[in-house]
Motif scaffolding. Structure first.
Motif, short mmCIF file in Angstrom:
data_model
loop_
_atom_site.label_atom_id
_atom_site.label_comp_id
_atom_site.label_asym_id
_atom_site.label_seq_id
_atom_site.Cartn_x
_atom_site.Cartn_y
_atom_site.Cartn_z
N LYS A 8 8.44 -8.63 -8.01
CA LYS A 8 7.49 -8.99 -6.95
C LYS A 8 7.06 -7.71 -6.20
O LYS A 8 7.77 -6.70 -6.22
N ILE A 9 5.91 -7.80 -5.53
CA ILE A 9 5.39 -6.64 -4.79
C ILE A 9 5.60 -6.89 -3.30
O ILE A 9 5.10 -7.89 -2.76
N ALA A 10 6.31 -5.96 -2.65
CA ALA A 10 6.63 -6.15 -1.22
C ALA A 10 6.11 -4.98 -0.39
O ALA A 10 6.29 -3.82 -0.75
N ILE A 11 5.47 -5.33 0.73
CA ILE A 11 5.11 -4.31 1.71
C ILE A 11 6.07 -4.48 2.89
O ILE A 11 6.21 -5.58 3.43
N VAL A 12 6.73 -3.39 3.27
CA VAL A 12 7.58 -3.42 4.46
C VAL A 12 6.99 -2.43 5.46
O VAL A 12 6.97 -1.22 5.23
N ALA A 13 6.48 -2.96 6.57
CA ALA A 13 5.84 -2.09 7.57
C ALA A 13 6.89 -1.36 8.39
O ALA A 13 8.00 -1.87 8.60
N ALA A 14 6.54 -0.16 8.85
CA ALA A 14 7.41 0.64 9.72
C ALA A 14 8.82 0.76 9.14
O ALA A 14 9.79 0.23 9.69
N SER A 15 8.92 1.47 8.04
CA SER A 15 10.14 1.36 7.24
C SER A 15 10.75 2.69 6.78
O SER A 15 11.43 2.73 5.77
N SER A 16 10.52 3.77 7.52
CA SER A 16 11.19 5.02 7.12
C SER A 16 12.59 5.09 7.70
O SER A 16 13.39 5.95 7.32
N LYS A 17 12.90 4.20 8.64
CA LYS A 17 14.21 4.21 9.30
C LYS A 17 14.61 2.79 9.68
O LYS A 17 13.79 1.87 9.59
N ALA A 32 12.49 -5.87 -6.43
CA ALA A 32 11.08 -5.88 -6.01
C ALA A 32 10.52 -4.46 -6.05
O ALA A 32 11.26 -3.48 -5.89
N ASN A 33 9.22 -4.35 -6.26
CA ASN A 33 8.53 -3.07 -6.09
C ASN A 33 8.19 -2.98 -4.61
O ASN A 33 7.61 -3.92 -4.05
N VAL A 34 8.53 -1.87 -3.99
CA VAL A 34 8.45 -1.83 -2.53
C VAL A 34 7.52 -0.73 -2.03
O VAL A 34 7.58 0.41 -2.49
N VAL A 35 6.66 -1.11 -1.08
CA VAL A 35 5.78 -0.15 -0.41
C VAL A 35 6.31 0.06 1.00
O VAL A 35 6.46 -0.90 1.76
#
Ligand SMILES: NC(=O)c1ccc[n+]([C@@H]2O[C@H](COP(=O)([O-])OP(=O)(O)OC[C@H]3O[C@@H](n4cnc5c(N)ncnc54)[C@H](OP(=O)(O)O)[C@@H]3O)[C@@H](O)[C@H]2O)c1
Length: 263
Positions: A8-17, A32-35
């Motif tokens: 599945k394709i997932a976008i996780v906002a504000a996710s460097s920390k 999942a493939n993660v952005v």
């Protein structure tokens, strides 16, 4: 349990920390493939490297300020160019500043609204046509325990996150027939690097041990500890899963029992 999100394709906002990164890690570990995204390019690259070590699928790291409409639209466009669609959206952002009513002018209120509410609206608006047409979607908003139990000096969080809960419940009802679920996660005290450095600063100022400050903060937490960010990530991965397909419109508290309300 097989969460059923491999590929599945997932976008996780504000996710460097912090919580965002922990959520991205759990989704990546589940295949999942993660952005991921954040404003600071250097931190983003560090997170990308960390994520690739645990990831089964692909990782894409894109610089984005979630208060900027154009950045959000460009991030979703780049995701779709690369992966073809979006299945999972985790709306996260930095927290609004702490303070009391008298501390904030209109500008501060609008900034917090843009950061913690409009970012979610804009991401959802952009991914919804994709989720509707594929009849599969998971939208998860990271909020806070403040949606159930206000914290004295967090008036911006106490107020604006309620709008996210209202948005999520309304959309949950309208999108269920498309097999799209919309839920919120409400974390309690979570020992992210930001919280760790706040505790360290307070400990140094008062000349006491780190553990003493943590102990004071978790006095009202029945579990007597803070959450590890991975524990919030676990909840995100579950709500994103195939297994959670019949759960929608809920706010899941991951707070060690901090919120005392029965329902
Ligand atoms: N930790 C807790 O105890 C706790 C408890 C309840 C709720 N929450 C809420 O959960 C959310 C995450 O908290 P956290 O503790 O994980 O925060 P954190 O450790 O400070 O991490 C925040 C992440 O968001 C990114 N970010 C911040 N503003 C951004 C923006 N405008 N655009 C894009 N990325 C942005 C940061 O990267 P850049 O700075 O590089 O952009 C960073 O990667 C916050 O809303 C917080 O209020 C936290």
């Amino acid at each position: 349990m097989d969460l059923g999100i491999k590929g599945k394709i997932a976008i996780v906002a504000a996710s460097s920390k912090g919580i965002g990164l922990a959520a991205a890690k759990k989704l990546a570990e589940e295949g999942a493939n993660v952005v991921i995204c954040s404003r600071n390019e250097e931190n983003l690259r560090i997170a990308e490297t960390e994520l690739k070590k645990v990831s089964i699928g692909e990782v894409l790291a894109i610089k984005c300020d979630v208060t900027q409409k154009a950045d959000i639209e460009s991030l979703v466009d780049k995701t779709v160019d690369h992966f073809g669609t979006v299945h999972i959206l985790v709306n996260n952002a930095g927290g609004p500043p702490a303070g009391y009513f008298e501390d904030f002018d209109d500008d501060a209120w609008f900034k917090a609204f843009e950061l913690n509410f409009m970012s979610a609206v804009r991401f959802i608006r952009k991914v919804l046509p994709l989720m509707k047409s594929q009849k599969w979607g998971r939208i998860i908003n990271i909020t806070s325990v403040t949606v159930k139990q206000p914290i004295d000096n967090l008036i911006l969080s106490n107020s604006i996150r309620m709008a996210v809960v209202g948005l999520a419940k309304t959309l949950a009802l309208q999108l269920a027939e498309y097999n799209i679920t919309v839920n919120n996660i409400a974390p309690g005290y979570t020992l992210t690097s930001r919280v760790r450095s706040l505790v360290e600063t307070r400990a140094k100022e008062r000349g006491v041990e780190f553990e003493k400050i943590v102990e004071e903060l978790v006095k009202e937490v029945p579990a007597k500890r803070m959450a590890d960010p991975s524990e919030i990530g676990n909840a995100v991965a579950f709500l994103a899963s195939e297994a959670a397909g019949y759960i929608t419109g809920v706010t899941l508290f991951v707070d060690g029992g901090y919120v005392k309300a029965t329902l």
